[in-house]
Scaffold this motif. Structure first.
Motif, PDB file in Angstrom:
ATOM      1  N   PHE A 126      -7.710 -33.641  64.801  1.00  0.00           N
ATOM      2  CA  PHE A 126      -6.840 -32.625  64.209  1.00  0.00           C
ATOM      3  C   PHE A 126      -5.613 -32.483  65.093  1.00  0.00           C
ATOM      4  O   PHE A 126      -5.714 -32.430  66.320  1.00  0.00           O
ATOM      5  CB  PHE A 126      -7.559 -31.277  64.112  1.00  0.00           C
ATOM      6  N   GLY A 127      -4.461 -32.426  64.450  1.00  0.00           N
ATOM      7  CA  GLY A 127      -3.223 -32.238  65.191  1.00  0.00           C
ATOM      8  C   GLY A 127      -2.316 -31.261  64.469  1.00  0.00           C
ATOM      9  O   GLY A 127      -2.312 -31.190  63.238  1.00  0.00           O
ATOM     10  N   ALA A 128      -1.573 -30.481  65.246  1.00  0.00           N
ATOM     11  CA  ALA A 128      -0.614 -29.541  64.673  1.00  0.00           C
ATOM     12  C   ALA A 128       0.582 -29.452  65.600  1.00  0.00           C
ATOM     13  O   ALA A 128       0.440 -29.490  66.828  1.00  0.00           O
ATOM     14  CB  ALA A 128      -1.244 -28.159  64.481  1.00  0.00           C
ATOM     15  N   GLY A 129       1.754 -29.345  65.003  1.00  0.00           N
ATOM     16  CA  GLY A 129       2.981 -29.247  65.782  1.00  0.00           C
ATOM     17  C   GLY A 129       4.119 -28.815  64.895  1.00  0.00           C
ATOM     18  O   GLY A 129       3.909 -28.207  63.830  1.00  0.00           O
ATOM     19  N   THR A 130       5.333 -29.114  65.323  1.00  0.00           N
ATOM     20  CA  THR A 130       6.507 -28.755  64.540  1.00  0.00           C
ATOM     21  C   THR A 130       7.484 -29.915  64.482  1.00  0.00           C
ATOM     22  O   THR A 130       7.593 -30.703  65.424  1.00  0.00           O
ATOM     23  CB  THR A 130       7.229 -27.523  65.133  1.00  0.00           C
ATOM     24  N   LEU A 131       8.178 -30.013  63.362  1.00  0.00           N
ATOM     25  CA  LEU A 131       9.309 -30.921  63.182  1.00  0.00           C
ATOM     26  C   LEU A 131      10.415 -30.098  62.523  1.00  0.00           C
ATOM     27  O   LEU A 131      10.514 -30.044  61.293  1.00  0.00           O
ATOM     28  CB  LEU A 131       8.923 -32.118  62.309  1.00  0.00           C
ATOM     29  N   ALA A 176      14.880 -27.707  53.226  1.00  0.00           N
ATOM     30  CA  ALA A 176      13.831 -27.248  52.311  1.00  0.00           C
ATOM     31  C   ALA A 176      12.454 -27.248  52.962  1.00  0.00           C
ATOM     32  O   ALA A 176      11.546 -26.562  52.498  1.00  0.00           O
ATOM     33  CB  ALA A 176      13.816 -28.118  51.056  1.00  0.00           C
ATOM     34  N   PHE A 177      12.296 -28.019  54.036  1.00  0.00           N
ATOM     35  CA  PHE A 177      10.997 -28.087  54.708  1.00  0.00           C
ATOM     36  C   PHE A 177      10.954 -27.109  55.879  1.00  0.00           C
ATOM     37  O   PHE A 177      11.903 -26.992  56.640  1.00  0.00           O
ATOM     38  CB  PHE A 177      10.724 -29.504  55.216  1.00  0.00           C
ATOM     39  N   ALA A 178       9.834 -26.423  56.025  1.00  0.00           N
ATOM     40  CA  ALA A 178       9.586 -25.575  57.194  1.00  0.00           C
ATOM     41  C   ALA A 178       9.118 -26.471  58.345  1.00  0.00           C
ATOM     42  O   ALA A 178       8.674 -27.604  58.132  1.00  0.00           O
ATOM     43  CB  ALA A 178       8.544 -24.519  56.864  1.00  0.00           C
ATOM     44  N   PRO A 179       9.201 -25.982  59.567  1.00  0.00           N
ATOM     45  CA  PRO A 179       8.915 -26.868  60.702  1.00  0.00           C
ATOM     46  C   PRO A 179       7.433 -27.184  60.924  1.00  0.00           C
ATOM     47  O   PRO A 179       7.122 -28.171  61.582  1.00  0.00           O
ATOM     48  CB  PRO A 179       9.483 -26.094  61.900  1.00  0.00           C
ATOM     49  N   ASP A 231      11.721 -24.282  50.503  1.00  0.00           N
ATOM     50  CA  ASP A 231      12.290 -24.269  49.150  1.00  0.00           C
ATOM     51  C   ASP A 231      11.492 -25.244  48.289  1.00  0.00           C
ATOM     52  O   ASP A 231      11.745 -26.460  48.292  1.00  0.00           O
ATOM     53  CB  ASP A 231      13.769 -24.661  49.195  1.00  0.00           C
ATOM     54  N   ALA A 232      10.507 -24.729  47.548  1.00  0.00           N
ATOM     55  CA  ALA A 232       9.617 -25.588  46.764  1.00  0.00           C
ATOM     56  C   ALA A 232      10.357 -26.344  45.681  1.00  0.00           C
ATOM     57  O   ALA A 232      10.003 -27.487  45.357  1.00  0.00           O
ATOM     58  CB  ALA A 232       8.498 -24.750  46.151  1.00  0.00           C
ATOM     59  N   ALA A 233      11.412 -25.738  45.101  1.00  0.00           N
ATOM     60  CA  ALA A 233      12.142 -26.399  44.014  1.00  0.00           C
ATOM     61  C   ALA A 233      12.819 -27.674  44.513  1.00  0.00           C
ATOM     62  O   ALA A 233      12.770 -28.728  43.843  1.00  0.00           O
ATOM     63  CB  ALA A 233      13.175 -25.445  43.419  1.00  0.00           C
ATOM     64  N   VAL A 234      13.461 -27.605  45.662  1.00  0.00           N
ATOM     65  CA  VAL A 234      14.126 -28.788  46.217  1.00  0.00           C
ATOM     66  C   VAL A 234      13.109 -29.865  46.556  1.00  0.00           C
ATOM     67  O   VAL A 234      13.316 -31.058  46.279  1.00  0.00           O
ATOM     68  CB  VAL A 234      14.955 -28.403  47.463  1.00  0.00           C
ATOM     69  N   VAL A 235      11.986 -29.473  47.157  1.00  0.00           N
ATOM     70  CA  VAL A 235      10.955 -30.443  47.516  1.00  0.00           C
ATOM     71  C   VAL A 235      10.357 -31.070  46.268  1.00  0.00           C
ATOM     72  O   VAL A 235      10.124 -32.286  46.216  1.00  0.00           O
ATOM     73  CB  VAL A 235       9.862 -29.772  48.367  1.00  0.00           C
TER      74      VAL A 235
END
Length: 582
Positions: free
Chosen positions: A306-311, A359-362, A388-392
């Motif tokens: 399992f891995g979690a981070g931010t971009l 549109a993407f969260a980190p 922003d779900a619409a853009v994604v």
């Protein structure tokens, strides 16, 4: 040349005690003017930490089950050969392996301080905890005195402390003596004066400063460590830097390298890089935000990684714009033109790329599970935060359109309130088929290597009593990593439990078929429970902030574990060499 003088002095001198012993680590004797320290905890510490490792029980159990003649042929003979060669070498130097082992079992360090004219270079100081090894040092000194022709030895005094001074032709003077239960050997009179002041309580120690640093590792002295300190040099340069230096540093996310600290113990490694610059700057912003481990509620208890981070793509774009505002107008425009040309050549429009990035969260997380079966089935899950779900959604539809032209057929499957989009992909050669899929969830964009895995994750998230998040090892992980920028958690024990049937099916017959050549069969191997207990888990955690980067690693496979094992083996070779009589 200078290191040769220091080593020679250590091995060929008589010592005089000067002050009461200090109880703390060796760095408590060093002044804060020290620029660099390399520390080693000694072979005794290596052996103790190696024996405490969970893997040690697994290895010892395996060796106990291997027939004695096979163990002697494959392992003991090699160690004995190394001991024989070492003993012959020590005999040529008139040294005793017992004495060398006694010295190498002690904690020791090598420190580097300011330049010294008298000492012909940087100040060097070797510090060895001589308590319990004084007699061995004296015997080694007596044995090696004959190997230093031309050396002149005389009494000396530094800062009121009686020492001895060794002078060799063509080299700097070297002072040595016993100070606070430590052997000190140095080419620098000034550095020894500072050490004496620290020992007498008249000046602060480097060790106290290390323990006071933000994020300092708990526990006793490390098995080995490296510390570099550039703060005093950089502080002297700061008044001469350009006026805009601080602003550029924050914008780039990179400042001057203040400190570097690497420390290892059995089963634990730590790296601290003290580098300035804002965490919102170009070099740090992509990975600096706190990670969200909440996706574990949707993951199976059979998760093995399992891995979690931010971009933070939006933050990266904002930092890029900040850099452009610092540049002169013409270079700024040229950089923007080149970036636009590169995107257009790749078939993308700069405006569309920027909109998708925003549109993407980190937050990003992934999980790899091995679901039960005759052969455990690997399933990969990925979660990416969405603003922003619409853009994604539009971007994903465009991706579907492009891949449909390549021959893929996208389908839909309803799971409760969610619509999963998937396609079937047949892998070349082996006939295996995957069904990569995705769903736009309220929690973000969820993707999986297989439709069944994504269906299971959606249902797990709704009824997650037995999820990864509820497992004891993950509960402990969450408590220990609050505020971390990134986490990687490998559950070796669960992989062993789930995959042991495959070991029995594939490895055991191979061992039995070659048991005559190997000298042992399946009966020598540990069972699933032993293996799971020994492997346990591995965790890597990193934090990025204005002060720099900190990385912690724990588990059975670390540099500290390897060093402990190598040190224990070296101690064993010395013990056997000490028993050799020629």
């Amino acid at each position: 040349m200078l290191l040769r003088h220091l080593t020679a002095t250590l091995l060929c001198t008589g010592l005089a005690a000067q002050t009461a012993d200090l109880a703390g680590p060796l760095t408590d004797l060093l002044p804060t003017s020290t620029y660099a320290v390399v520390e080693f905890g000694g072979l005794a510490a290596c052996r103790a930490e190696a024996n405490a490792l969970p893997l040690a029980a697994l290895v010892h159990g395996f060796l106990d089950r291997v027939p004695a003649d096979v163990r002697s042929e494959r392992l003991e003979r090699g160690i004995d050969t190394a001991a024989d060669r070492l003993q012959r070498l020590l005999q040529r130097l008139d040294l005793d392996a017992h004495d060398l082992q006694a010295i190498l079992r002690q904690p020791m360090l090598l420190a580097i301080g300011r330049l010294t004219i008298e000492g012909m270079g940087p100040s060097l100081c070797l510090v060895v905890d001589e308590r319990g090894a004084t007699a061995a040092i004296d015997r080694v000194r007596a044995a090696l005195r004959q190997h230093l022709p031309g050396a002149r030895l005389e009494a000396a005094e530094v800062a009121g402390v009686a020492l001895e001074q060794l002078t060799m032709p063509g080299g700097p003077p070297v002072w040595f003596g016993s100070l606070a239960g430590r052997l000190v050997v140095s080419n620098s009179r000034g550095y020894l004066e500072e050490i004496a002041a620290v020992a007498g309580g008249a000046a602060p120690s480097l060790g106290a400063g290390l323990r006071a640093m933000p994020g300092a590792a708990p526990g006793g002295p490390p098995l080995a460590s490296l510390f570099l300190d550039g703060r005093r040099v950089l502080a002297s340069l700061e008044p001469h830097l350009p006026y805009e230096a601080a602003r550029w540093s924050d914008t780039l996310g990179i400042g001057l390298l203040q400190t570097l600290h690497v420390s290892v113990r059995g089963g634990a490694d730590r790296l601290q890089v003290g580098i300035g610059g804002s965490s919102h700057g170009l070099a740090k912003v992509l990975l600096a935000a706190p990670a969200d481990l909440g996706f574990a509620r949707a993951c199976s208890a059979n998760t093995v990684a399992f891995g979690a981070g931010t971009l933070d793509l939006a933050g990266l774009m904002a930092a890029w714009q900040g850099l452009l505002t610092l540049l002169p107008a013409e270079p700024s425009r040229e950089l923007q033109r080149e970036l636009g040309r590169g995107l257009r050549r790749a078939g993308a429009k700069p405006g569309e790329v920027a909109a998708i990035a925003r549109a993407f969260a980190p937050q990003v997380a992934f999980a790899l599970a091995l679901e039960k079966g005759a052969v455990p089935k690997p399933e990969l899950l990925l979660r990416v935060g969405v603003r922003d779900a619409a853009v994604v959604r539009d971007a994903l539809q465009g991706l579907e359109t492009e891949t449909t032209r390549e021959g893929l057929e996208w389908r839909a499957r309803r799971v409760g309130e969610h619509t999963i989009r998937f396609c079937n992909v047949r892998l070349p050669g082996d006939g295996l088929q995957l069904s990569p899929c995705y769903v736009l969830h309220a929690d973000g964009l969820w993707c999986a290597s297989d439709t069944a895995a994504l269906v299971r994750a959606l249902r797990q998230a709704e009824h997650g009593d037995d999820s990864l998040a509820a497992q004891p090892d993950f509960v402990a992980l969450q408590r220990a990593t609050q505020g971390a920028s990134g986490v990687l958690h490998l559950r070796w024990f669960r992989a062993a439990e789930l995959g042991w049937r495959s070991v029995e099916t594939w490895l055991y017959p191979q061992l039995d078929a070659h048991s005559d050549e190997l000298g042992f069969g399946r009966e020598a191997l540990p069972d699933a429970d032993e293996t799971a207990r020994a492997l346990a888990t591995s965790t890597l955690v990193y934090r990025i902030d204005d002060a720099g980067v900190t990385v912690n690693s724990r588990g059975p496979f670390t540099i500290g574990s390897l060093l402990a094992a190598v040190g224990a083996l070296a101690d064993d070779v010395l013990s056997r060499a000490a028993g050799r009589i020629y």
